[in-house]
Design a protein around this motif. Sequence first.
Motif, PDB file in Angstrom:
ATOM      1  N   ASP A 273     -43.560 -15.223  73.919  1.00  0.00           N
ATOM      2  CA  ASP A 273     -42.451 -15.793  73.153  1.00  0.00           C
ATOM      3  C   ASP A 273     -41.591 -14.758  72.416  1.00  0.00           C
ATOM      4  N   PRO A 274     -42.162 -13.643  71.921  1.00  0.00           N
ATOM      5  CA  PRO A 274     -41.250 -12.639  71.343  1.00  0.00           C
ATOM      6  C   PRO A 274     -40.194 -12.172  72.342  1.00  0.00           C
ATOM      7  N   GLU A 275     -40.592 -12.069  73.620  1.00  0.00           N
ATOM      8  CA  GLU A 275     -39.646 -11.652  74.652  1.00  0.00           C
ATOM      9  C   GLU A 275     -38.658 -12.770  74.988  1.00  0.00           C
ATOM     10  N   VAL A 276     -39.143 -14.010  75.000  1.00  0.00           N
ATOM     11  CA  VAL A 276     -38.250 -15.150  75.256  1.00  0.00           C
ATOM     12  C   VAL A 276     -37.142 -15.194  74.212  1.00  0.00           C
ATOM     13  N   LEU A 277     -37.508 -14.996  72.954  1.00  0.00           N
ATOM     14  CA  LEU A 277     -36.520 -15.100  71.881  1.00  0.00           C
ATOM     15  C   LEU A 277     -35.542 -13.927  71.881  1.00  0.00           C
ATOM     16  N   ILE A 278     -36.026 -12.714  72.145  1.00  0.00           N
ATOM     17  CA  ILE A 278     -35.087 -11.587  72.166  1.00  0.00           C
ATOM     18  C   ILE A 278     -34.152 -11.693  73.365  1.00  0.00           C
ATOM     19  N   LEU A 279     -34.648 -12.177  74.502  1.00  0.00           N
ATOM     20  CA  LEU A 279     -33.771 -12.373  75.658  1.00  0.00           C
ATOM     21  C   LEU A 279     -32.750 -13.473  75.389  1.00  0.00           C
ATOM     22  N   THR A 280     -33.150 -14.484  74.621  1.00  0.00           N
ATOM     23  CA  THR A 280     -32.203 -15.536  74.232  1.00  0.00           C
ATOM     24  C   THR A 280     -31.082 -14.962  73.375  1.00  0.00           C
ATOM     25  N   ILE A 281     -31.453 -14.126  72.410  1.00  0.00           N
ATOM     26  CA  ILE A 281     -30.443 -13.499  71.545  1.00  0.00           C
ATOM     27  C   ILE A 281     -29.500 -12.620  72.368  1.00  0.00           C
ATOM     28  N   VAL A 282     -30.085 -11.819  73.266  1.00  0.00           N
ATOM     29  CA  VAL A 282     -29.255 -10.951  74.114  1.00  0.00           C
ATOM     30  C   VAL A 282     -28.329 -11.788  74.986  1.00  0.00           C
ATOM     31  N   GLY A 283     -28.868 -12.850  75.566  1.00  0.00           N
ATOM     32  CA  GLY A 283     -28.062 -13.703  76.444  1.00  0.00           C
ATOM     33  C   GLY A 283     -26.909 -14.363  75.712  1.00  0.00           C
TER      34      GLY A 283
END
Length: 266
Positions: free
Chosen positions: A136-146
């Motif tokens: 989930d830390p990666e899911v959230l950072i990818l969401t922010i980047v996206g």
Amino acid sequence: MVTRYWLRYYIVSFASIAIIDIIVSSIVVSIPFFYIFQIIMIFGLWYFISPFTMIVLLKMRKGGEGLVEVVDKISKKFGVKTPRVYISYVDFPNALAFGNILFRGMAVTSPLLDLLNDQELEAVIAHEISHLKNHDPEVLILTIVGINSVYSFLIYSFPHYLSIIIIFYFFGLFPLFFAIHRRVEKRADITAVKEDKSYAIPLETALIKIAYLSDKLPSYILKNFPELQILLMKYDIISSNYGNGGLFRTHPSLSERLRYLSNYEY
């Protein structure tokens, strides 16, 4: 109290991002869509330093042997490498999983240890380990980047529609991040209780204690409060739709969480 600590973390995080942004923005390369690469660099660097910011600002210290053993046992059950374990010496009950691909951490606050019994603490830790299992830390950072990449693309591609794009960001893209965050939290709940259904009821009573009772009764009473009495409150909480705070929530409402966790009781 909760707001004070998280506000401090967000201010420092925004300041860190701003500094990284100034440095990265000074790199000028004439290739198409380089600004997207810059966004990835900015939030990527912040992703790697943010766990250490959190450790400092939330006053974390290494957890004791007993807590480490519990986290290690649950991590092995979930097939996850045991994270570094911390106790956060702040004045509100909470637990969190955090980190990046090189550093995994999990913390419980000292008031949470005073509030929950052993079974409830295990269930809450299972929820946090589920975050790491689900990346989930990666899911959230990818969401922010996206989200920020879409916003930047629109700004660069349609500069004459700036006001419309800004409105779209705050009323479309920004709420989308919170919607994904809530989805991530729900998935962590369900991952935990699917892995071991015995966590369902202790997780429910832990959530009721944290979100509903912690400001009504002292911890020394709640720690060993009869489970049946807490579960009797559950139906009133569900029917009242307690904790529904609108679009800008990072977690599902308490009522919603109790509702879907009830499906995994046995």
